[in-house]
Design a protein around this motif. Structure first.
Motif, PDB file in Angstrom:
ATOM      1  N   PHE A 218      34.280-154.524-107.715  1.00 20.12           N
ATOM      2  CA  PHE A 218      34.028-155.764-108.450  1.00 20.12           C
ATOM      3  C   PHE A 218      35.205-156.737-108.373  1.00 20.12           C
ATOM      4  CE2 PHE A 218      30.307-153.675-110.119  1.00 20.12           C
ATOM      5  CZ  PHE A 218      29.411-154.735-110.191  1.00 20.12           C
ATOM      6  N   GLU A 219      36.406-156.206-108.067  1.00 23.45           N
ATOM      7  CA  GLU A 219      37.536-157.127-107.874  1.00 23.45           C
ATOM      8  C   GLU A 219      37.267-158.006-106.660  1.00 23.45           C
ATOM      9  OE1 GLU A 219      41.094-154.699-107.793  1.00 23.45           O
ATOM     10  OE2 GLU A 219      40.476-153.760-109.685  1.00 23.45           O
ATOM     11  N   VAL A 220      36.690-157.391-105.625  1.00 20.98           N
ATOM     12  CA  VAL A 220      36.354-158.145-104.415  1.00 20.98           C
ATOM     13  C   VAL A 220      35.261-159.176-104.733  1.00 20.98           C
ATOM     14  CG1 VAL A 220      35.612-157.906-102.013  1.00 20.98           C
ATOM     15  CG2 VAL A 220      36.872-156.050-103.117  1.00 20.98           C
ATOM     16  N   VAL A 221      34.271-158.742-105.538  1.00 18.32           N
ATOM     17  CA  VAL A 221      33.173-159.648-105.904  1.00 18.32           C
ATOM     18  C   VAL A 221      33.708-160.805-106.754  1.00 18.32           C
ATOM     19  CG1 VAL A 221      31.019-159.794-107.224  1.00 18.32           C
ATOM     20  CG2 VAL A 221      31.431-157.833-105.741  1.00 18.32           C
ATOM     21  N   GLU A 222      34.635-160.500-107.669  1.00 19.26           N
ATOM     22  CA  GLU A 222      35.226-161.561-108.493  1.00 19.26           C
ATOM     23  C   GLU A 222      36.020-162.538-107.633  1.00 19.26           C
ATOM     24  OE1 GLU A 222      37.337-159.412-111.560  1.00 19.26           O
ATOM     25  OE2 GLU A 222      35.524-159.272-112.808  1.00 19.26           O
ATOM     26  N   ALA A 223      36.697-162.008-106.624  1.00 18.98           N
ATOM     27  CA  ALA A 223      37.469-162.886-105.735  1.00 18.98           C
ATOM     28  C   ALA A 223      36.517-163.811-104.965  1.00 18.98           C
ATOM     29  CB  ALA A 223      38.302-162.050-104.765  1.00 18.98           C
ATOM     30  N   LEU A 224      35.355-163.278-104.574  1.00 21.11           N
ATOM     31  CA  LEU A 224      34.372-164.119-103.878  1.00 21.11           C
ATOM     32  C   LEU A 224      33.871-165.220-104.815  1.00 21.11           C
ATOM     33  CD1 LEU A 224      32.541-164.784-101.490  1.00 21.11           C
ATOM     34  CD2 LEU A 224      30.947-163.030-102.273  1.00 21.11           C
ATOM     35  N   ALA A 225      33.590-164.852-106.065  1.00 15.61           N
ATOM     36  CA  ALA A 225      33.127-165.849-107.033  1.00 15.61           C
ATOM     37  C   ALA A 225      34.172-166.953-107.180  1.00 15.61           C
ATOM     38  CB  ALA A 225      32.832-165.192-108.381  1.00 15.61           C
ATOM     39  N   ALA A 226      35.441-166.556-107.256  1.00 15.52           N
ATOM     40  CA  ALA A 226      36.512-167.544-107.429  1.00 15.52           C
ATOM     41  C   ALA A 226      36.604-168.468-106.210  1.00 15.52           C
ATOM     42  CB  ALA A 226      37.838-166.831-107.656  1.00 15.52           C
ATOM     43  N   ALA A 227      36.292-167.918-105.034  1.00 18.11           N
ATOM     44  CA  ALA A 227      36.406-168.713-103.803  1.00 18.11           C
ATOM     45  C   ALA A 227      35.377-169.846-103.743  1.00 18.11           C
ATOM     46  CB  ALA A 227      36.263-167.801-102.580  1.00 18.11           C
ATOM     47  N   PHE A 228      34.329-169.782-104.562  1.00 16.25           N
ATOM     48  CA  PHE A 228      33.357-170.878-104.587  1.00 16.25           C
ATOM     49  C   PHE A 228      33.894-172.093-105.343  1.00 16.25           C
ATOM     50  CE2 PHE A 228      30.235-167.585-103.470  1.00 16.25           C
ATOM     51  CZ  PHE A 228      29.500-168.261-102.507  1.00 16.25           C
ATOM     52  N   GLY A 229      35.047-171.916-105.997  1.00 14.41           N
ATOM     53  CA  GLY A 229      35.663-173.045-106.710  1.00 14.41           C
ATOM     54  C   GLY A 229      35.787-172.741-108.187  1.00 14.41           C
ATOM     55  N   THR A 230      36.624-173.525-108.861  1.00 14.61           N
ATOM     56  CA  THR A 230      36.872-173.288-110.286  1.00 14.61           C
ATOM     57  C   THR A 230      35.607-173.561-111.089  1.00 14.61           C
ATOM     58  OG1 THR A 230      38.930-174.374-109.737  1.00 14.61           O
ATOM     59  CG2 THR A 230      38.670-173.661-112.014  1.00 14.61           C
ATOM     60  N   ASN A 231      35.257-172.621-111.963  1.00 15.01           N
ATOM     61  CA  ASN A 231      34.112-172.790-112.853  1.00 15.01           C
ATOM     62  C   ASN A 231      32.798-173.066-112.141  1.00 15.01           C
ATOM     63  OD1 ASN A 231      34.332-172.162-115.450  1.00 15.01           O
ATOM     64  ND2 ASN A 231      34.670-174.241-116.225  1.00 15.01           N
ATOM     65  N   ARG A 232      32.616-172.495-110.959  1.00 16.76           N
ATOM     66  CA  ARG A 232      31.375-172.692-110.217  1.00 16.76           C
ATOM     67  C   ARG A 232      30.514-171.427-110.250  1.00 16.76           C
ATOM     68  NH1 ARG A 232      28.640-176.172-107.498  1.00 16.76           N
ATOM     69  NH2 ARG A 232      28.959-175.388-105.387  1.00 16.76           N
ATOM     70  N   ALA A 233      31.145-170.269-110.097  1.00 15.68           N
ATOM     71  CA  ALA A 233      30.378-169.032-109.944  1.00 15.68           C
ATOM     72  C   ALA A 233      30.734-168.006-111.017  1.00 15.68           C
ATOM     73  CB  ALA A 233      30.617-168.440-108.556  1.00 15.68           C
ATOM     74  N   ALA A 234      29.708-167.380-111.590  1.00 17.48           N
ATOM     75  CA  ALA A 234      29.907-166.287-112.541  1.00 17.48           C
ATOM     76  C   ALA A 234      29.515-164.976-111.858  1.00 17.48           C
ATOM     77  CB  ALA A 234      29.057-166.516-113.786  1.00 17.48           C
ATOM     78  N   VAL A 235      30.021-163.860-112.388  1.00 18.82           N
ATOM     79  CA  VAL A 235      29.782-162.560-111.748  1.00 18.82           C
ATOM     80  C   VAL A 235      28.750-161.749-112.529  1.00 18.82           C
ATOM     81  CG1 VAL A 235      30.844-160.371-111.054  1.00 18.82           C
ATOM     82  CG2 VAL A 235      32.072-162.523-110.711  1.00 18.82           C
ATOM     83  N   GLY A 236      27.748-161.253-111.810  1.00 15.14           N
ATOM     84  CA  GLY A 236      26.724-160.397-112.395  1.00 15.14           C
ATOM     85  C   GLY A 236      26.774-159.017-111.766  1.00 15.14           C
ATOM     86  N   ALA A 237      25.864-158.150-112.216  1.00 15.69           N
ATOM     87  CA  ALA A 237      25.848-156.781-111.696  1.00 15.69           C
ATOM     88  C   ALA A 237      24.436-156.220-111.769  1.00 15.69           C
ATOM     89  CB  ALA A 237      26.789-155.907-112.507  1.00 15.69           C
ATOM     90  N   SER A 238      24.180-155.212-110.940  1.00 14.93           N
ATOM     91  CA  SER A 238      22.897-154.508-111.028  1.00 14.93           C
ATOM     92  C   SER A 238      22.978-153.488-112.159  1.00 14.93           C
ATOM     93  CB  SER A 238      22.587-153.788-109.718  1.00 14.93           C
ATOM     94  OG  SER A 238      23.419-152.648-109.597  1.00 14.93           O
ATOM     95  N   ARG A 239      21.811-153.017-112.563  1.00 16.23           N
ATOM     96  CA  ARG A 239      21.788-152.009-113.619  1.00 16.23           C
ATOM     97  C   ARG A 239      22.510-150.737-113.190  1.00 16.23           C
ATOM     98  NH1 ARG A 239      16.895-150.154-116.673  1.00 16.23           N
ATOM     99  NH2 ARG A 239      17.329-147.976-117.108  1.00 16.23           N
ATOM    100  N   ALA A 240      22.342-150.369-111.913  1.00 18.08           N
ATOM    101  CA  ALA A 240      22.997-149.142-111.443  1.00 18.08           C
ATOM    102  C   ALA A 240      24.508-149.266-111.638  1.00 18.08           C
ATOM    103  CB  ALA A 240      22.648-148.890-109.978  1.00 18.08           C
ATOM    104  N   ALA A 241      25.068-150.419-111.299  1.00 14.75           N
ATOM    105  CA  ALA A 241      26.515-150.622-111.444  1.00 14.75           C
ATOM    106  C   ALA A 241      26.921-150.613-112.919  1.00 14.75           C
ATOM    107  CB  ALA A 241      26.929-151.927-110.773  1.00 14.75           C
ATOM    108  N   CYS A 242      26.096-151.216-113.770  1.00 12.57           N
ATOM    109  CA  CYS A 242      26.424-151.232-115.214  1.00 12.57           C
ATOM    110  C   CYS A 242      26.317-149.834-115.796  1.00 12.57           C
ATOM    111  CB  CYS A 242      25.503-152.192-115.969  1.00 12.57           C
ATOM    112  SG  CYS A 242      25.758-153.915-115.524  1.00 12.57           S
TER     113      CYS A 242
END
Ligand SMILES: Cc1cc2nc3c(=O)[nH]c(=O)nc-3n(C[C@H](O)[C@H](O)[C@H](O)COP(=O)(O)OP(=O)(O)OC[C@H]3O[C@@H](n4cnc5c(N)ncnc54)[C@H](O)[C@@H]3O)c2cc1C
Ligand SMILES: Nc1ncnc2c1ncn2[C@@H]1O[C@H](COP(=O)(O)O)[C@@H](O)[C@H]1O
Lengths: 324, 268
Positions: A218-242
Motif C-alpha cells: 500500500f505504500e507503493v499504491v499511496e505513492a501512485l496516488a500522490a503522483a496524480f497531484g496534490t489532493n487529486r487521488a484518494a486510496v481505496g482497498a479491496s475487502r480481501a486487503a482490508c
C-alpha cells in the motif's frame, strides 16, 4: 400522473447534503405536478429549509432540535411517519446511507408498504414507479414495481443529478416538533478523523488488493496516488486487503464497503470480483494493473497493463511525474 | 436466555461473473455448474455473534436456527448447528414461494412468536444474493422490538443488548432493552469453522419443519400472494467496451503509453 413525493433529507454540518439535493431533484422530475416535500431533522434544520426550496422542494417538514442530531432510529421514524401523513406522500425517497439502511425498511413497515433498497434508478413507467437496483453481488440488476403505496426507495448517492438551483425560491415550512422517545440509547460514538480527501469525493481513486502481497504494497499504491497531484487521488482497498488488516476498513470499496464514483478508478492487483465492482463500476473510467490477463477487472477496464505491480507501478509514478 | 439465528441458503456468491446466468423467462438465476448453494456469509457471522454471547454466559443460553427455504436449506441449518447452535426449524411451504422481504419477515417473525420465549434475534446485515438488508429490521417491526443494524460487536447482559455498529466514518455504540433484534456485519469477524466431531453431532440435533398452518398464517399473507414488492425484471447489466491492453517493450514504456492515453482522454 401527479404524485406527492417526500424526501427524507439529511444535514451535513447544518446544510442540506448533496445526496438530499439529488433526491429532491429526481422527486421534482417524477412528481408530475404533485408536491415535493422534504424532512430536515437536527440542529440547523430550519435554516437549511431555504436551500431545500432552492433544490426544488415545495414544503419542508423541519425538526430543528439537537435531539435529532446523530440519527436515532425511533425518533426519526416517528417524525418521518408524521410527515408522510401530512404530505399525503405516494412515494418516499431516502439516501442509501446510515440513515436510509435503517429507516427504509422500518418506515415501509410502518406505512404497510414496501421498500426497494440501494436503488440506482427510479422511473415512471406509465404512471407507476419502478425501482432498479443491483443484486447478486453486483452481477445482476432487478427492476421492481410496488403493489402497495407509498412506494419507498433508498437511493444511491450520485444516482441522480440535482436540478439547477432555483435562486430565491421559497416554500412552506411545517414544524415536526421535538423528537419522540426512543428505545435506543446512544452510549458513545467514535468517529475516524476525516483527514484529507475522502474516497467518496476524490476525482481519482487508486485501490490496492490482495495481490499487493502485504501492507507494504500500500505504500507503493499511496505513492501512485500522490503522483496524480496534490489532493487529486484518494486510496481505496479491496475487502480481501482490508480483511487481512493491510488497510483500514474505512477505505474498503465495494458492496459491503463504500461506493465510489470518481472520474478515474485505478485498480492495482485486484481481481475484480462482482462485489468489488459493485463499489466502483459507476466510475467514469477504470484502469487496471494485474499480472493475470484473464482477471475479471479487465472486463470493466478501459485500459489495462498486464504485469507485476512491483514493476509497473513505479514506472507509472515516473511517467506521471514526467508528464506533470 | 433464548437466541434465534436467521440463516438463509443462497447460490454461492463467489460464482465468477462469467458463470453467472439468468433465465429471462422466469427472472431467476440459473444455478451455476459446479457451485453448491451455501449459507449466506453474514448469517454465519450472526451465528458466531450469538455463540460468543452464549459462551460468555457460561453456556447458559439456547440457540435456535430458523431458515425459510427449500429442503436443501437443511444444509444451512446443519452448518449453524455444527457451529454450536442447539435446534433448527426449517420453514418450508410452497405457499412461501415468490415472496419478498415483507413476507419473509412475516414468516420468520411468526416462527419466533411460536418459540415463545426469545430474548434476541441475530440476522445477517444482508443476504448475499439479493443484497436487500431488510429482513432483520422488518422482523423487529413485526414483533414490535428495537433493532440495531450493522453490528461489529454485540454484548448481552442484564436484559440489555449493547451493540457497536458501523457508521460511514466510524462506530456508534447503542443500548437497547431485550427482547431485541441485531443485524451483524462482516466487521464482526470470521465465523468459526466446525470440527468434524461437531458436524457429526449436528446430524443428531433436531430440525423440525413448519408450514404456514403451523405458524397460523393464511396463504394470502405469504409468498407471492402477500408480497408488496414485485420483481418485474432480473437482468445482467451490459458490460462496457473491450479493454485496451497497453503494450510496450518494458514497464517504463507501457507506463508512458498509458499516461499518454489518459492525457489524450483528458482525465489527467
Ligand atoms: C457478500 C460478499 C460481500 C463482499 N463485499 C466486498 C466488498 O465490499 N469489497 C470487495 O473488494 N470485496 C468484497 N467481497 C469479496 C470479493 O468477492 C472478493 O473476494 C474480493 O474482492 C477479492 O479481493 P482482491 O481482488 O483484492 O483479491 P483476489 O481476488 O485474491 O485478487 C488478487 C489479484 O491480484 C493479482 N496479483 C497477484 N499478484 C500480483 C502482482 N504482483 N502484480 C499484479 N497483480 C497481482 C491476481 O492476479 C489477482 O487478480 C465480498 C464477498 C461477498 C461474498
Ligand atoms: N429465507 C430466510 N431464512 C432465514 N433468514 C433469512 C431469510 N431471508 C433473510 N433472512 C435473514 O435476514 C437477513 C437479511 O436478509 P435480506 O433482507 O434478504 O438482505 C439475512 O442475513 C438473514 O439473517
Amino acid at each position: 400522473m401527479a404524485r406527492n413525493i417526500l424526501v427524507v433529507g439529511e444535514l451535513d454540518a447544518g446544510a442540506v447534503s448533496s445526496t438530499t439535493a439529488e433526491l429532491i431533484g429526481q422527486a421534482t422530475r417524477l412528481a408530475d405536478g404533485g408536491q415535493v416535500s422534504v424532512t430536515l431533522l437536527g440542529s440547523g434544520a430550519a435554516g437549511a429549509a431555504a436551500a431545500a426550496f432552492e433544490a426544488g422542494a415545495d414544503r419542508a417538514f423541519t425538526g430543528d432540535d439537537a435531539g435529532y442530531d446523530n440519527y436515532n432510529s425511533d425518533s426519526w421514524v416517528s417524525a418521518v411517519e408524521n410527515a408522510v401523513g401530512q404530505a399525503s406522500a405516494e412515494a418516499v425517497f431516502i439516501a442509501q446511507s446510515v440513515v436510509g439502511r435503517d429507516m427504509g425498511p422500518r418506515i415501509a413497515a410502518r406505512l404497510g408498504s414496501a421498500v426497494a433498497m440501494d436503488c440506482v434508478d427510479v422511473t415512471d413507467d406509465g404512471g407507476a414507479l419502478k425501482a432498479t437496483r443491483p443484486c447478486y453481488g453486483g452481477n445482476a440488476r432487478a427492476t421492481y414495481g410496488f403493489a402497495t403505496s407509498p412506494a419507498v426507495a433508498t437511493i444511491r448517492a450520485k444516482a441522480f443529478d440535482p436540478i439547477a438551483p432555483r435562486a430565491g425560491a421559497s416554500g412552506e415550512t411545517v414544524d415536526l416538533g421535538a423528537p419522540a422517545a426512543s428505545r435506543t440509547t446512544i452510549v458513545g460514538r467514535e468517529l475516524a478523523e476525516a483527514s484529507g480527501l475522502q474516497i467518496t469525493d476524490a476525482p481519482i481513486v487508486v485501490s490496492g488488493g490482495r495481490g499487493l502481497g502485504g501492507p507494504e504494497g500500500f505504500e507503493v499504491v499511496e505513492a501512485l496516488a500522490a503522483a496524480f497531484g496534490t489532493n487529486r487521488a484518494a486510496v481505496g482497498a479491496s475487502r480481501a486487503a482490508c480483511d487481512l488488516g493491510w488497510y483500514p476498513v474505512s477505505q474498503q470499496v465495494g458492496l459491503t464497503g463504500k461506493v465510489v464514483t470518481p472520474d478515474l478508478y485505478v485498480a492495482i492487483a485486484i481481481s475484480g470480483a462482482s462485489q468489488h465492482m459493485a463499489g466502483c463500476s459507476g466510475s467514469k473510467m477504470i484502469i487496471a494493473v494485474n499480472r493475470d490477463p484473464d482477471a475479471n477487472i479487465f472486463s470493466a477496464a478501459k485500459y489495462g497493463i498486464v504485469g507485476d505491480y512491483k514493476q509497473v507501478v513505479p514506472a507509472l509514478i515516473e511517467a506521471l511525474k514526467a508528464a506533470s | 436466555m433464548h437466541f434465534v439465528v436467521c440463516a438463509k441458503q443462497i447460490p454461492d456468491p463467489e460464482t465468477p461473473p462469467s458463470a453467472f446466468k439468468i433465465d429471462a423467462a422466469t427472472n431467476k438465476v440459473v444455478p451455476a455448474q459446479g457451485f453448491q448453494p451455501v449459507l449466506s456469509q453474514f448469517d454465519g457471522i450472526a451465528a458466531e455473534a450469538a455463540l460468543r454471547i452464549k459462551e460468555s454466559a457460561g453456556g447458559d443460553a439456547k440457540i435456535t436456527v430458523l431458515s425459510m427455504g427449500a429442503e436443501s436449506a437443511q444444509a444451512a441449518i446443519k452448518q449453524v448447528l455444527a457451529m454450536g447452535a442447539d435446534e433448527g426449524v426449517l420453514l418450508q411451504d410452497a405457499a412461501f414461494d415468490g415472496g419478498d422481504s415483507h413476507t419473509t419477515a412475516k414468516v420468520l417473525a411468526a416462527a419466533i412468536k411460536n418459540l415463545g420465549d426469545v430474548d434476541a434475534v441475530f440476522c445477517g446485515r444482508q443476504s448475499a444474493d439479493w443484497d436487500m438488508g431488510q429482513v432483520g429490521l422488518l422482523i423487529a417491526e413485526e414483533l414490535g422490538w428495537p433493532v440495531a443494524i450493522l453490528a461489529k460487536d454485540v454484548q448481552i447482559a442484564d436484559s440489555t443488548m449493547t451493540t457497536t455498529r458501523v457508521l460511514a466514518d466510524g462506530y456508534e455504540t447503542v443500548a437497547q432493552a431485550l427482547p431485541a433484534v441485531v443485524t451483524v456485519s462482516n466487521e464482526f469477524g470470521e465465523p468459526r469453522y466446525p470440527k468434524l466431531q461437531q458436524i457429526m453431532q449436528a446430524a443428531k440435533k433436531t430440525v423440525t419443519t413448519q408450514t404456514h398452518a403451523d405458524l397460523g398464517l393464511d396463504p394470502s399473507e405469504v409468498g407471492a400472494a402477500g408480497s408488496r414488492l414485485k420483481l418485474e425484471r432480473l437482468f445482467i447489466p451490459e458490460a462496457g467496451g473491450m479493454v485496451e491492453l497497453i503494450v510496450g517493450d518494458n514497464p517504463a514504456e507501457q507506463a508512458r503509453n498509458l499516461v499518454a492515453k489518459l492525457q489524450a482522454d483528458k482525465v489527467l
